[in-house]
Design a protein around this motif. Structure first.
Motif, PDB file in Angstrom:
ATOM      1  N   TRP A  27       0.840  -1.195   0.000  1.00  0.00           N
ATOM      2  CA  TRP A  27       0.000   0.000   0.000  1.00  0.00           C
ATOM      3  C   TRP A  27       0.872   1.241   0.000  1.00  0.00           C
ATOM      4  O   TRP A  27       1.917   1.274   0.653  1.00  0.00           O
ATOM      5  CB  TRP A  27      -0.888   0.031   1.241  1.00  0.00           C
ATOM      6  CG  TRP A  27      -1.894  -1.061   1.271  1.00  0.00           C
ATOM      7  CD1 TRP A  27      -1.684  -2.365   1.595  1.00  0.00           C
ATOM      8  CD2 TRP A  27      -3.264  -0.960   0.944  1.00  0.00           C
ATOM      9  NE1 TRP A  27      -2.845  -3.080   1.495  1.00  0.00           N
ATOM     10  CE2 TRP A  27      -3.841  -2.233   1.108  1.00  0.00           C
ATOM     11  CE3 TRP A  27      -4.073   0.089   0.533  1.00  0.00           C
ATOM     12  CZ2 TRP A  27      -5.175  -2.483   0.866  1.00  0.00           C
ATOM     13  CZ3 TRP A  27      -5.407  -0.169   0.314  1.00  0.00           C
ATOM     14  CH2 TRP A  27      -5.950  -1.431   0.467  1.00  0.00           C
ATOM     15  N   GLN A  29       0.791   4.775   1.459  1.00  0.00           N
ATOM     16  CA  GLN A  29       0.062   5.530   2.475  1.00  0.00           C
ATOM     17  C   GLN A  29       0.669   6.915   2.560  1.00  0.00           C
ATOM     18  O   GLN A  29       1.883   7.065   2.644  1.00  0.00           O
ATOM     19  CB  GLN A  29       0.158   4.838   3.828  1.00  0.00           C
ATOM     20  CG  GLN A  29      -0.541   5.583   4.927  1.00  0.00           C
ATOM     21  CD  GLN A  29      -0.421   4.876   6.270  1.00  0.00           C
ATOM     22  OE1 GLN A  29       0.145   3.799   6.365  1.00  0.00           O
ATOM     23  NE2 GLN A  29      -0.938   5.489   7.289  1.00  0.00           N
ATOM     24  N   TYR A  47      -4.572   9.270   2.883  1.00  0.00           N
ATOM     25  CA  TYR A  47      -5.200   8.239   2.055  1.00  0.00           C
ATOM     26  C   TYR A  47      -4.269   7.050   1.892  1.00  0.00           C
ATOM     27  O   TYR A  47      -3.071   7.152   2.128  1.00  0.00           O
ATOM     28  CB  TYR A  47      -5.600   8.789   0.686  1.00  0.00           C
ATOM     29  CG  TYR A  47      -4.433   9.259  -0.138  1.00  0.00           C
ATOM     30  CD1 TYR A  47      -3.767   8.394  -1.006  1.00  0.00           C
ATOM     31  CD2 TYR A  47      -3.974  10.561  -0.047  1.00  0.00           C
ATOM     32  CE1 TYR A  47      -2.689   8.822  -1.740  1.00  0.00           C
ATOM     33  CE2 TYR A  47      -2.897  10.995  -0.776  1.00  0.00           C
ATOM     34  CZ  TYR A  47      -2.264  10.120  -1.625  1.00  0.00           C
ATOM     35  OH  TYR A  47      -1.188  10.547  -2.360  1.00  0.00           O
ATOM     36  N   ASN A  48      -4.850   5.940   1.514  1.00  0.00           N
ATOM     37  CA  ASN A  48      -4.131   4.700   1.218  1.00  0.00           C
ATOM     38  C   ASN A  48      -4.517   4.242  -0.175  1.00  0.00           C
ATOM     39  O   ASN A  48      -5.689   4.304  -0.540  1.00  0.00           O
ATOM     40  CB  ASN A  48      -4.512   3.592   2.202  1.00  0.00           C
ATOM     41  CG  ASN A  48      -4.121   3.923   3.608  1.00  0.00           C
ATOM     42  OD1 ASN A  48      -3.009   4.312   3.861  1.00  0.00           O
ATOM     43  ND2 ASN A  48      -5.054   3.773   4.526  1.00  0.00           N
ATOM     44  N   THR A  49      -3.551   3.771  -0.919  1.00  0.00           N
ATOM     45  CA  THR A  49      -3.806   3.224  -2.245  1.00  0.00           C
ATOM     46  C   THR A  49      -3.113   1.873  -2.336  1.00  0.00           C
ATOM     47  O   THR A  49      -1.911   1.783  -2.097  1.00  0.00           O
ATOM     48  CB  THR A  49      -3.231   4.154  -3.343  1.00  0.00           C
ATOM     49  OG1 THR A  49      -3.791   5.448  -3.178  1.00  0.00           O
ATOM     50  CG2 THR A  49      -3.531   3.632  -4.721  1.00  0.00           C
ATOM     51  N   ARG A  50      -3.872   0.842  -2.661  1.00  0.00           N
ATOM     52  CA  ARG A  50      -3.253  -0.472  -2.807  1.00  0.00           C
ATOM     53  C   ARG A  50      -2.556  -0.541  -4.152  1.00  0.00           C
ATOM     54  O   ARG A  50      -3.118  -0.213  -5.182  1.00  0.00           O
ATOM     55  CB  ARG A  50      -4.306  -1.578  -2.700  1.00  0.00           C
ATOM     56  CG  ARG A  50      -3.637  -2.958  -2.720  1.00  0.00           C
ATOM     57  CD  ARG A  50      -4.547  -4.064  -2.350  1.00  0.00           C
ATOM     58  NE  ARG A  50      -5.576  -4.225  -3.356  1.00  0.00           N
ATOM     59  CZ  ARG A  50      -6.555  -5.103  -3.262  1.00  0.00           C
ATOM     60  NH1 ARG A  50      -6.659  -5.867  -2.205  1.00  0.00           N
ATOM     61  NH2 ARG A  50      -7.445  -5.205  -4.206  1.00  0.00           N
ATOM     62  N   ASP A  96       3.115   9.938  -7.371  1.00  0.00           N
ATOM     63  CA  ASP A  96       1.885  10.228  -6.637  1.00  0.00           C
ATOM     64  C   ASP A  96       1.789  11.716  -6.310  1.00  0.00           C
ATOM     65  O   ASP A  96       0.730  12.321  -6.457  1.00  0.00           O
ATOM     66  CB  ASP A  96       1.845   9.389  -5.352  1.00  0.00           C
ATOM     67  CG  ASP A  96       0.581   9.623  -4.571  1.00  0.00           C
ATOM     68  OD1 ASP A  96      -0.499   9.229  -5.076  1.00  0.00           O
ATOM     69  OD2 ASP A  96       0.646  10.194  -3.468  1.00  0.00           O
ATOM     70  N   ARG A 100      -1.286  13.853  -7.781  1.00  0.00           N
ATOM     71  CA  ARG A 100      -2.345  14.258  -6.862  1.00  0.00           C
ATOM     72  C   ARG A 100      -2.240  15.690  -6.375  1.00  0.00           C
ATOM     73  O   ARG A 100      -3.238  16.386  -6.273  1.00  0.00           O
ATOM     74  CB  ARG A 100      -2.362  13.346  -5.639  1.00  0.00           C
ATOM     75  CG  ARG A 100      -2.947  12.010  -5.924  1.00  0.00           C
ATOM     76  CD  ARG A 100      -3.191  11.300  -4.618  1.00  0.00           C
ATOM     77  NE  ARG A 100      -3.574   9.942  -4.850  1.00  0.00           N
ATOM     78  CZ  ARG A 100      -4.699   9.415  -4.391  1.00  0.00           C
ATOM     79  NH1 ARG A 100      -5.518  10.123  -3.684  1.00  0.00           N
ATOM     80  NH2 ARG A 100      -4.974   8.170  -4.649  1.00  0.00           N
TER      81      ARG A 100
END
Length: 117
Positions: A27, A29, A47-50, A96, A100
């Protein structure tokens, strides 16, 4: 009489094995915060992204309680994934951040510079 009892025990069906099944995932995080020279100004929602990296497996165990997060096969899978992602983690965080945060914050006139440690 003993022969009949022995035959009945031999005909009994053994219970199915108990399997310890696991999926270990990686993940990303992030708890994004904005800091200035005087300290932390604000934090956005974390947030968390797998990620796509996963390790799956199963192994027979003697009892259901033997399947825990510290099961040797699960620990080994976690170590393998951690080593696999260690070389790409900096690039993952940079991508990321650009995807984002840079667009949102640039509209507000904020310039992003990663903190050097």
């Amino acid at each position: 009489m003993r022969a009949v009892r022995a035959q009945a025990a031999a005909d009994a069906v053994a219970p199915p094995p108990i399997l310890c099944e696991w999926v270990v995932s990686i993940w990303l995080q992030r708890d994004p915060c904005v800091e200035s020279l005087t300290g932390r100004l604000a934090c956005m929602q974390g947030y968390n992204t797998r990620l796509e990296d996963r390790d799956r497996g199963s192994e027979p165990v003697s009892e259901a309680t033997a399947c825990t997060p510290d099961h040797p096969a699960t620990v080994a899978a976690s170590k393998r994934l951690a080593q696999a992602v260690a070389g790409t983690s900096v690039a993952l965080f940079e991508t990321d951040m650009k995807r984002r945060f840079a667009p949102e914050l640039s509209y507000a006139g904020v310039t992003l510079r990663p903190r050097t440690r």
